[in-house]
Design a protein around this motif. Sequence first.
Motif, short mmCIF file in Angstrom:
data_model
loop_
_atom_site.label_atom_id
_atom_site.label_comp_id
_atom_site.label_asym_id
_atom_site.label_seq_id
_atom_site.Cartn_x
_atom_site.Cartn_y
_atom_site.Cartn_z
N GLU A 121 -5.34 0.69 7.44
CA GLU A 121 -6.11 -0.01 6.40
C GLU A 121 -6.00 -1.52 6.58
O GLU A 121 -7.00 -2.24 6.45
N ALA B 150 0.71 5.90 0.54
CA ALA B 150 0.32 6.05 1.94
C ALA B 150 1.54 5.96 2.85
O ALA B 150 2.54 5.33 2.51
N ARG C 35 0.83 -1.21 0.00
CA ARG C 35 0.00 0.00 0.00
C ARG C 35 0.87 1.26 0.00
O ARG C 35 0.56 2.24 -0.67
N GLU D 291 -0.41 -7.29 -2.15
CA GLU D 291 -1.43 -7.47 -1.12
C GLU D 291 -0.88 -8.31 0.05
O GLU D 291 0.24 -8.09 0.48
N THR E 295 2.13 1.47 -3.70
CA THR E 295 1.17 1.70 -4.79
C THR E 295 0.30 2.93 -4.60
O THR E 295 -0.15 3.53 -5.58
N SER E 296 0.04 3.30 -3.35
CA SER E 296 -0.87 4.43 -3.11
C SER E 296 -0.18 5.65 -2.53
O SER E 296 -0.79 6.71 -2.40
N ALA F 221 -1.25 3.01 6.17
CA ALA F 221 -1.33 1.66 5.60
C ALA F 221 -1.64 0.62 6.68
O ALA F 221 -2.40 -0.33 6.43
#
Length: 433
Positions: free
Chosen positions: A184, A176, A170, A283, A173-174, A181
């Motif tokens: 989440e 964060a 995360r 993931e 890719t984002s 992260a």
Amino acid sequence: MMRTRPLKVALLGCGVVGSEVARIMTTHADDLAARIGAPVELAGVAVRRPSKVREGIDPALITTDATALVERGDIDVVVEVIGGIEPARTLITTAFEHGASVVSANKALLAEDGPALHAAAQKYGGDLYYEAAVAGAIPLVRPLRESLAGDKVNRVLGIVNGTTNFILDRMDTSGAGYSEALDEATALGYAEADPTADVEGFDAAAKAAILAGIAFHTRVGIGEVHREGITEVTAADIASARRMGCTVKLLAICERAADGRSVTARVHPAMIPLSHPLASVREAYNAVFVEAEAAGQLMFYGPGAGGSPTASAVLGDLVAVCRNKLGETTGPGESAYTRLPVSPMGDVVTRYHISLDVADKPGVLAQVATVFAEQGVSIDTVRQQSRQDGDGEASLVVVTHRALDAALSGTVEALRKLDTVRGVASIMRVEGE
């Protein structure tokens, strides 16, 4: 010919994994019987909270007296999915003493006390299987113990903790930050309310100890595994890795020394090239890269946690152990004949990515380079950039060639003492090249 008397199974623990094991044993009873050669019967389920409703499980099977359950004498296999050290250790030992074999998913116990458990299994003629203890549903323990038993494994490199992989993915890719992260991951159920075991690397270190022991036929204790977590990984580290064509992963690395006389086991975040197979593991998935002398490079990939994946590994072991029971034999036990010493982290040869906050003035780079030279560490690349805010500081990123980790650590300590170095922003190893 199928034996009509069922093999009796005692289940210790009925949480996420245990309840799924019980469900599969019930719904797939005919298939399991056909594969084993005899029916399997759930003879008892030990739990802490008997009042909890457990759908699909006969309430008459529920007990809070786990000791009495494993002492019955008519139990063929004990499945332990309660985790932790005690009472799991005592219950497993008691099960062996009363003639049962054991299937466990308990990586913490196996990493701490595996040799004693193997010894108990051998003494009383039982099996100890634990595929589910490492990497969930991924078939890994059995290939290392059996399929590669005739080969020489030199390295095991893997992502063995889904929670940390989700967090780092995360962040990559984002964009964060670590805390965002983690929040989440917690909301999605990947992280526990107390994520310490995952994010500080304890979970991965236990798995590394197990994998190193199997791969190198030597005993590796949890205390001999170098451990670092991901709590200090920053968005700047992720961005810097991206500029190098890398990504950041928490890796478990078990290696045989080049001269074959020792092994090392370690867990820490590292930058790995995007071209490496582990870089694409996203993931909460796990993946393990095995390098063997004859087989070459092997990749094992899949879901590393969760009720159904872990139960799949437990049931695979259950089938194998039950077959052994019918054949009046046992599977492979502990193999520790090499008795190789476990070297400290300082003996590992690796690369470093070091980010420094330095004074923005002439001569700083020369001072830094001198420190590296004095420690016997060769520099691969250097990137220096002045700060936009004009505060008189610059960011200096140094990537080294391969060197002893002790020399690299000494370099960092020497850099901290330079007046021109305002701070060591981050240190990360570079692996997988």
